[in-house]
Scaffold this active site. Structure first.
Site, PDB file in Angstrom:
ATOM      1  N   LEU A  44     -13.278   8.303  -0.168  1.00 25.21           N
ATOM      2  CA  LEU A  44     -13.482   7.795  -1.520  1.00 25.21           C
ATOM      3  C   LEU A  44     -14.910   8.006  -1.986  1.00 25.21           C
ATOM      4  O   LEU A  44     -15.151   8.421  -3.120  1.00 25.21           O
ATOM      5  CB  LEU A  44     -13.124   6.318  -1.587  1.00 25.21           C
ATOM      6  CG  LEU A  44     -11.624   6.025  -1.566  1.00 25.21           C
ATOM      7  CD1 LEU A  44     -11.389   4.540  -1.727  1.00 25.21           C
ATOM      8  CD2 LEU A  44     -10.910   6.778  -2.660  1.00 25.21           C
ATOM      9  N   ALA A  45     -15.885   7.724  -1.129  1.00 27.24           N
ATOM     10  CA  ALA A  45     -17.280   7.863  -1.536  1.00 27.24           C
ATOM     11  C   ALA A  45     -17.644   9.337  -1.695  1.00 27.24           C
ATOM     12  O   ALA A  45     -18.108   9.770  -2.758  1.00 27.24           O
ATOM     13  CB  ALA A  45     -18.202   7.183  -0.532  1.00 27.24           C
ATOM     14  N   GLY A  46     -17.424  10.121  -0.650  1.00 29.63           N
ATOM     15  CA  GLY A  46     -17.816  11.532  -0.684  1.00 29.63           C
ATOM     16  C   GLY A  46     -17.022  12.328  -1.708  1.00 29.63           C
ATOM     17  O   GLY A  46     -17.584  13.148  -2.441  1.00 29.63           O
ATOM     18  N   HIS A 267     -10.585  -7.239  11.886  1.00 33.32           N
ATOM     19  CA  HIS A 267      -9.563  -7.605  10.907  1.00 33.32           C
ATOM     20  C   HIS A 267      -8.494  -8.473  11.560  1.00 33.32           C
ATOM     21  O   HIS A 267      -7.965  -8.125  12.604  1.00 33.32           O
ATOM     22  CB  HIS A 267      -8.947  -6.327  10.339  1.00 33.32           C
ATOM     23  CG  HIS A 267      -8.149  -6.553   9.102  1.00 33.32           C
ATOM     24  ND1 HIS A 267      -6.955  -7.224   9.116  1.00 33.32           N
ATOM     25  CD2 HIS A 267      -8.370  -6.209   7.819  1.00 33.32           C
ATOM     26  CE1 HIS A 267      -6.488  -7.280   7.870  1.00 33.32           C
ATOM     27  NE2 HIS A 267      -7.327  -6.669   7.070  1.00 33.32           N
ATOM     28  N   ARG A 338     -11.838 -12.753   6.356  1.00 35.55           N
ATOM     29  CA  ARG A 338     -11.376 -12.081   7.575  1.00 35.55           C
ATOM     30  C   ARG A 338     -12.065 -12.577   8.839  1.00 35.55           C
ATOM     31  O   ARG A 338     -11.413 -12.768   9.862  1.00 35.55           O
ATOM     32  CB  ARG A 338     -11.615 -10.576   7.427  1.00 35.55           C
ATOM     33  CG  ARG A 338     -10.745  -9.988   6.360  1.00 35.55           C
ATOM     34  CD  ARG A 338     -11.039  -8.545   6.098  1.00 35.55           C
ATOM     35  NE  ARG A 338     -10.041  -8.033   5.161  1.00 35.55           N
ATOM     36  CZ  ARG A 338     -10.025  -6.794   4.702  1.00 35.55           C
ATOM     37  NH1 ARG A 338     -10.944  -5.935   5.080  1.00 35.55           N
ATOM     38  NH2 ARG A 338      -9.093  -6.409   3.869  1.00 35.55           N
ATOM     39  N   GLU A 454     -18.884   3.520   3.341  1.00 38.31           N
ATOM     40  CA  GLU A 454     -18.965   2.705   4.563  1.00 38.31           C
ATOM     41  C   GLU A 454     -20.134   3.137   5.443  1.00 38.31           C
ATOM     42  O   GLU A 454     -20.658   2.327   6.216  1.00 38.31           O
ATOM     43  CB  GLU A 454     -17.645   2.796   5.348  1.00 38.31           C
ATOM     44  CG  GLU A 454     -17.600   1.847   6.546  1.00 38.31           C
ATOM     45  CD  GLU A 454     -16.311   1.918   7.357  1.00 38.31           C
ATOM     46  OE1 GLU A 454     -15.340   2.537   6.894  1.00 38.31           O
ATOM     47  OE2 GLU A 454     -16.276   1.333   8.456  1.00 38.31           O
TER      48      GLU A 454
END
Lengths: 671, 248
Positions: A44-46, A267, A338, A454
């Site tokens: 998503l970021a890259g 998680h 979490r 991340e």
């Protein structure tokens, strides 16, 4: 004064980002055509960064180890993406999302970054819808929301249980548009193995073509690392098998400080492990906690009977069950953050109440939700005196519509029907809040070297809230980096093409080749996985859900010894000039064997409990919060940024003091 | 359980491949198929032999990286799963399992069970997107209501993971289920309608150029698709294509 300059702009929090954007230097379109940017990682970021930078006019090269950018591990995110749209009219706002994120992160993140994240969150939803991302809608045709842990509003947008997939395919489609225009050149099945610095600035990378084994030089005016987190340091995690820390670690060794490595998210709702052969753990979306109730038996006799197969969980009456989250945290119940949910599961299992053969599992039960929805549906459909079976049938249909793919996934793995019997779950390593230190511009301590998603440390503090990873990845890539990197590149318009036939590239390529040749020629006696599993066990046992000084010191020594053994006895079959999965793994595990030691060192230095980092020595001893994590704001309200000094154990700590002007620091209470 | 594996070994794209027999023992029924392959590879490495190359990554059925043609079926005998989600409880002690790469002219073998599916990417480059700038200054996400039915149907098409099982299962090595799913996702949404004509024409042209075969309505692709992508998507693409050619 710390050597770290966060470069947070002056002025009121609410206008910092707007003011910043109004005053940065821009690059004119003609000059952008002469500027190259490398993006490592296409999640998503890259992916979103590459697409946006190419759209602005820069020449972009992307690198991913998978065969297509679409396969990056963002694709596996299930539950959703947060945005302060307040479509539900339930009191949400930019400020509230900012506040929840800082509080959820246990007051260990940088206010200005988090506020900016909350501010751009709404744009992400607009953008993704325009790109054709099929978010879930209600019957009026408007977007639907669900709620997630740690907050009291419904601000999570979702696409069934496949939100990450749909958002990534959206970013990938934006990339495709730019690939078609020739503005992005994708290098798939390629792995970055080092960064090249010229006069202190990042000027390129060394990459290996994973199909031919060829070592390649790529130059650029700026390098962006978007290679994800380091959860696989534990061997078993919910990360993809190939997820690795190599790009992040290599830049650390070249001068980028590594921040807060001990902040790891475990998680709470994953499928428990079943045997030593296990290669990875599978997450069950946190969204399940909206409708599932978590419990273990109250009585030890029932635990034993269940483990021996003499009783089934459905045999136990309500009185015989301990819904421990509802008991301990009445305000948030099953929707606590979490880290809190994970520790509570561990606490029950450590006390002996685990419900499977390994003793490491608790129940996530949908019976009440099925009943509740069934009654509601019977009323909607005007069915009077509906039978128990009918109510079950109606209720199960609703649960299926909401979580069908997750239930199917569970059934395929565990071979049990979660509509009929409660799911078994246990915490597993999922996300790493720590990562490469970056300033407000998302630049690392190396000039021209950026880190997003991340892979950086920035926005989640010591604990990340659900549905915030997708938000951060896309915010960094679509809406933050394209501005901040422009400010830097505006000073590069006179630089010209960067040559790759220079001593700096020669040297970086040589060190990459040396390591590869070492692995191929070592001919030791143990496989790479042998070492990775050993490292994972040390990490899980001593740097897992709870940590203490003695264990952390042991972990540091054990990891160091394991690393030394690895370099003596590791065995990598095959050659360097072909597709060689073992060679790829060897390089990644070599880096994990260093990162793991720094992780333990960081955890040892942080003598407080905060977020995902729980030190047994730092708990509340009395009062309402007895037994809960105890943060120490007087001594530890800082970011730990580590400078590499040759050995992970010799790393030097630099502190970025965290200032909270908008938010009062409090103990998190979910009671 | 103990198993005999017959696996396609091919050292590189140019080499001639062959089936090679291997034995694995003490396989637990709770293992995934790929974990069984891990056991085999660990065994081969410890014997100094070269492990079997295969693609895999997320191991939870969503990245689409894993492939394998197992006993004549893409992703093996179970339905609605990828190879990484296939469990050994689907097999019996003493079974012989045949494992081959996905085979198609447009998916050349790279090594052993690893194939090159970049043809799928090139089809997407040809039109698998909506031309909207990533400025964030688009209209509000709720400005255009989209019926729940259309949104759900678009989502069903969009769940395609691009693994290529449809191509491997098709006697014609057709990619029409894959392309149909992408064309459908955009055709069903108002945002996608603006470029609908160019999109379907360009994507189909690229699909033909890559050497994928045509669809003869056998339906094997739908049966073997791990995500249950429906044949309706092929019909919708044909309709879109036909109407594009008339209008365009």
């Amino acid at each position: 004064m710390s050597v770290l300059d966060s470069k947070v702009p002056k002025g009121p929090l609410k206008t910092k980002w707007t003011d910043y954007k109004n005053h940065i230097d821009l690059v004119n379109p003609a000059n952008k055509r002469n500027i190259d940017v490398i993006v490592v990682g296409t999640g998503l970021a890259g992916g979103s960064a590459a697409a946006t930078l190419a759209e602005l006019g820069y020449n972009v090269k992307t690198f991913c180890y998978q065969d297509s950018p679409r396969r990056a591990h963002s694709i596996a995110a299930q539950g959703g993406i947060n945005a302060a749209k307040n479509y539900q009219g339930d009191g949400d706002s930019t400020y509230r999302l900012f506040y929840d994120t800082v509080k959820g992160g246990d007051y260990r993140s940088r206010e200005a970054n988090v506020y900016r994240l909350a501010e751009v969150s709404a744009n992400i939803i607009d953008q993704c819808v325009a790109q054709g991302v099929p978010f879930a809608r209600d019957y009026g045709g408007l977007l639907d929301n669900r709620s997630f842990g740690g907050v009291l509003v419904s601000r999570t947008f979702y696409a069934k249980g496949q939100t990450g997939q749909q958002l990534l395919l959206g970013a990938y489609s934006a990339m495709n548009r730019q690939i078609a225009r020739g503005k992005i050149t994708p290098f798939n099945r390629h792995e970055m193995l080092d960064v090249v610095k010229v006069n202190g600035k990042a000027r390129g990378i060394i990459a290996r073509n994973l199909v031919t084994g060829e070592i390649e030089r790529h130059s650029a005016h700026a390098v962006v690392i978007a290679s994800g987190g380091y959860g696989n340091v534990y061997f078993l995690s919910t990360n993809a098998m190939g997820s690795n820390a190599t790009a992040a670690w290599k830049i650390h060794k070249k001068g980028a400080y590594f921040a807060n490595p001990c902040y790891t998210q475990i998680h709470p709702t994953c499928i428990p492990r079943s045997g030593d052969y296990q290669s990875k753990l599978t997450l069950m979306s946190e969204s399940l906690r909206n409708d599932g109730r978590i419990w273990v038996p109250k009585n030890m006799e029932d635990v034993m009977a269940i483990r021996e197969g003499k009783k089934k969980p459905t045999d136990l009456s309500e009185d015989e069950r301990d819904y421990y989250l509802e008991r301990r945290y009445p305000a948030f119940g099953n929707l606590v953050p979490r880290d809190v949910a994970s520790r509570a599961a561990k606490e029950r299992c450590d006390a002996g109440y685990g419900v499977n053969a390994t003793g490491e599992a608790v129940y996530l039960d949908f019976a009440s939700a099925i009943q509740r929805y069934g009654v509601e549906q019977a009323k909607i459909h005007n069915i009077e005196n509906a039978s128990k079976d009918k109510i079950y049938e109606l209720g199960a249909a609703i649960v299926k519509a909401k979580y069908g793919n997750l239930f199917q996934m569970y059934e395929k793995i565990v071979d049990q029907d979660p509509y009929k019997t409660p799911m078994m779950i246990y915490p597993a390593v999922h996300y790493t809040m720590g990562g490469v230190w970056v300033d407000y511009n998302l630049m690392t301590t190396v000039e021209g070297l950026y880190c997003i998603g991340e892979a950086n440390f920035s926005d989640h503090g010591a604990n990340r809230l659900g549905a915030s990873a997708l938000m951060q990845g896309l915010a960094d890539g679509y809406f933050v980096l394209p501005y901040t990197i422009g400010d830097y590149l505006s000073h590069e318009i006179r630089t010209g093409k960067i040559a790759t036939d220079t001593p700096e590239f020669d040297e970086a390529e040589k060190s990459v080749n040396d390591q590869i040749n070492f692995f191929i020629n070592n001919k030791g006696s143990h496989s790479v996985d042998y070492y990775h599993k050993k490292l994972g066990k040390i990490m899980w046992d001593k740097c897992g859900m709870s940590r203490n000084a003695e264990g952390l010191k042991e972990a540091m020594a054990e990891i160091k010894a394991l690393r030394e053994d690895f370099y003596k006895n590791v065995s990598v079959p095959g050659t360097a000039t072909e597709l060689n999965a073992e060679l790829e793994k060897a390089g990644r595990v070599a880096d994990f064997l260093e990162l793991g030691e720094l992780f333990a060192k960081d955890a040892l230095a942080r003598e407080e409990s905060c977020g995902g980092h729980f030190r047994e020595e730092s708990v509340e001893l009395d009062g309402e919060q007895e037994g809960e994590a105890k943060r120490n704001d007087v001594d530890f309200a800082f970011v730990s940024a580590w400078e590499y000094k040759g050995e992970p154990g010799d790393a030097v700590l630099h502190k970025e003091e965290l200032e909270f002007n908008e938010i009062e620091l409090k103990q998190r209470s979910y009671k | 359980m103990n198993l005999t594996l017959k696996i396609w070994r091919q050292s590189n794209a140019q080499a001639k491949g062959k089936m090679v027999d291997y034995k694995v023992t003490e396989i637990s029924e709770h293992m995934s198929f790929l974990e069984m392959m891990d056991v085999l590879n660990e065994q081969l490495i410890n014997k100094g032999e070269e492990p079997v190359a295969f693609d895999h990554d997320c191991r939870e059925g969503i990245c689409g990286m894993c492939s394998m043609f197992i006993n004549g079926e893409a992703h093996g005998p179970d339905r609605g799963v990828t190879t990484c989600q296939l469990h050994m409880r689907m097999f019996k002690d003493g079974d012989t399992i045949t494992i081959e790469p996905f085979r198609a002219k447009a998916f050349p073998v790279i090594k052993d069970l690893v194939v090159d599916r970049s043809s799928f990417d090139r089809i997407q480059h040809a039109g698998g997107y909506i031309s909207v700038n990533t400025s964030g200054n688009t209209q509000d996400a709720n400005a255009i209501p989209i019926s729940k039915h259309a949104a759900d149907e678009a989502m069903d098409a969009a769940t395609c993971i691009g693994c290529g099982a449809c191509v491997a299962s098709c006697k014609n090595a057709s990619a029409m289920l894959f392309v149909g799913a992408k064309v459908s996702q955009y055709a069903l949404l108002p945002q996608g309608k603006v470029e609908a004509i160019d999109r379907v024409q360009n994507m189909v042209a690229q699909m033909d150029l890559e050497g994928f075969g045509n669809c003869t309505n056998t339906g094997a692709c739908e049966v073997e698709c791990p995500k249950g992508i429906s044949l309706e998507n092929i019909a919708r693409m044909n309709r879109e294509f036909l109407s594009a050619n008339i209008k365009g």
